[in-house]
Scaffold this motif. Structure first.
Motif, PDB file in Angstrom:
ATOM      1  N   LEU A  36     -13.860  32.965  40.501  1.00  0.00           N
ATOM      2  CA  LEU A  36     -13.861  33.924  39.399  1.00  0.00           C
ATOM      3  C   LEU A  36     -13.730  33.198  38.069  1.00  0.00           C
ATOM      4  N   ALA A  37     -12.813  32.238  38.012  1.00  0.00           N
ATOM      5  CA  ALA A  37     -12.629  31.472  36.781  1.00  0.00           C
ATOM      6  C   ALA A  37     -13.895  30.702  36.429  1.00  0.00           C
ATOM      7  N   THR A  38     -14.543  30.114  37.449  1.00  0.00           N
ATOM      8  CA  THR A  38     -15.766  29.357  37.211  1.00  0.00           C
ATOM      9  C   THR A  38     -16.890  30.266  36.726  1.00  0.00           C
ATOM     10  N   ALA A  39     -17.028  31.427  37.344  1.00  0.00           N
ATOM     11  CA  ALA A  39     -18.076  32.364  36.938  1.00  0.00           C
ATOM     12  C   ALA A  39     -17.906  32.776  35.482  1.00  0.00           C
ATOM     13  N   SER A  40     -16.666  33.068  35.090  1.00  0.00           N
ATOM     14  CA  SER A  40     -16.400  33.452  33.703  1.00  0.00           C
ATOM     15  C   SER A  40     -16.699  32.299  32.758  1.00  0.00           C
ATOM     16  N   SER A  41     -16.321  31.082  33.177  1.00  0.00           N
ATOM     17  CA  SER A  41     -16.566  29.905  32.351  1.00  0.00           C
ATOM     18  C   SER A  41     -18.059  29.669  32.165  1.00  0.00           C
TER      19      SER A  41
END
Length: 275
Positions: A36-41
């Protein structure tokens, strides 16, 4: 700009990890938090690439994060955990010579995510190493240490076997724990990146996601070169404490099984190592 909604969603996934007794489910929830963090980044990086005004507003920055007080033994393993998490979230880190703090370089949302994961996982690491020491399993094990011995007029460095002390067991355990957590988060990040790249298809030219990620990497590297005052490079461990394969195996296993405590709020006080 801080994304509190993202941190809330990550926190919910971490609490789900704590709420299950199934090891595989717990691992899946932690991986989902990183994905999730990677997708947002990725979304932010692509947006910056297409919007010059946003790119001017969102630039790399640095933040100093306290790790522990001077004199505490084992702070290097705390630093190692933070650096491993930061690497999975596109950060570059400088480390104080006494390991009491880290300076993280990157985009604000990525630093926020790294701090959130670290504040939870460091408690998990200390609790797991405490349990290992209390079990007494280390007492029958040995450690290898490089020492300097005098042989007449010559001095030589040799490897000696010795009984595994509690502090050496703890350091090896926590170092292996940090390495395993880093591997898990990197895998989750790379899987999410792969999905994003595949979703763009194989049209002509350089995909915007790949270009955005490369531009982000270059921006952070350039900012670090301009702003960093660090001398030399930091290494995660030193041989002086001794090497124990048994303690490292135990730490690696704990890192594979790590879950996040539901009572840990982001930014809450971190655990402390024994002296």
């Amino acid at each position: 700009m801080r994304d509190d909604k993202l941190l809330t969603r990550i926190g919910a996934l971490l609490r789900q990890a704590e709420g299950t007794d199934n090891e595989h489910e717990a691992q899946a929830f932690l991986a989902a938090a990183q994905r999730l963090a990677t997708a947002s980044s990725i979304d932010l990086a692509v947006a910056r690439n297409h919007d010059p005004a946003l790119a001017r507003r969102q630039t790399p920055l640095s933040r100093q994060i306290a790790i522990g007080t001077a004199g505490k033994r084992g702070l290097r393993t705390y630093v190692q955990l933070f650096v491993q998490i930061g690497r999975a979230n596109d950060l570059t880190c400088d480390v104080a010579s006494n390991s009491t703090y880290v300076v993280a370089y990157g985009y604000e949302a990525d630093i926020d995510t790294t701090e959130a994961l670290y504040a939870s996982l460091v408690v998990q690491m200390v609790a797991a190493s405490d349990a290992y020491l209390k079990s007494g399993a280390y007492k029958s094990e040995t450690a290898q240490q490089v020492v300097t011995r005098d042989y007449g007029p010559w001095r030589r460095r040799v490897v000696e076997e010795k009984a595994l002390s509690p502090i050496t067991a703890r350091l090896n355990f926590q170092s292996a724990f940090a390495e395993r957590i880093g591997a898990r988060l990197l895998q989750a990040r790379d899987e999410q990146r792969g999905e994003a790249l595949r979703a763009e298809g194989s049209g002509p030219g350089t995909p915007s996601t790949a270009l955005a990620l490369r531009n982000k990497e270059l921006a952070v590297a350039d900012y670090h070169r301009r702003e960093s005052t660090a001398r030399g490079s930091w290494r995660p461990s030193r041989a002086t404490a001794g090497y124990s394969s048994a303690a490292r195996r135990a730490g690696d296993t704990a890192g594979r099984r790590a879950k996040i405590g539901a009572d840990r709020e982001f930014g809450a006080p971190r655990g402390a190592l024994e002296k």
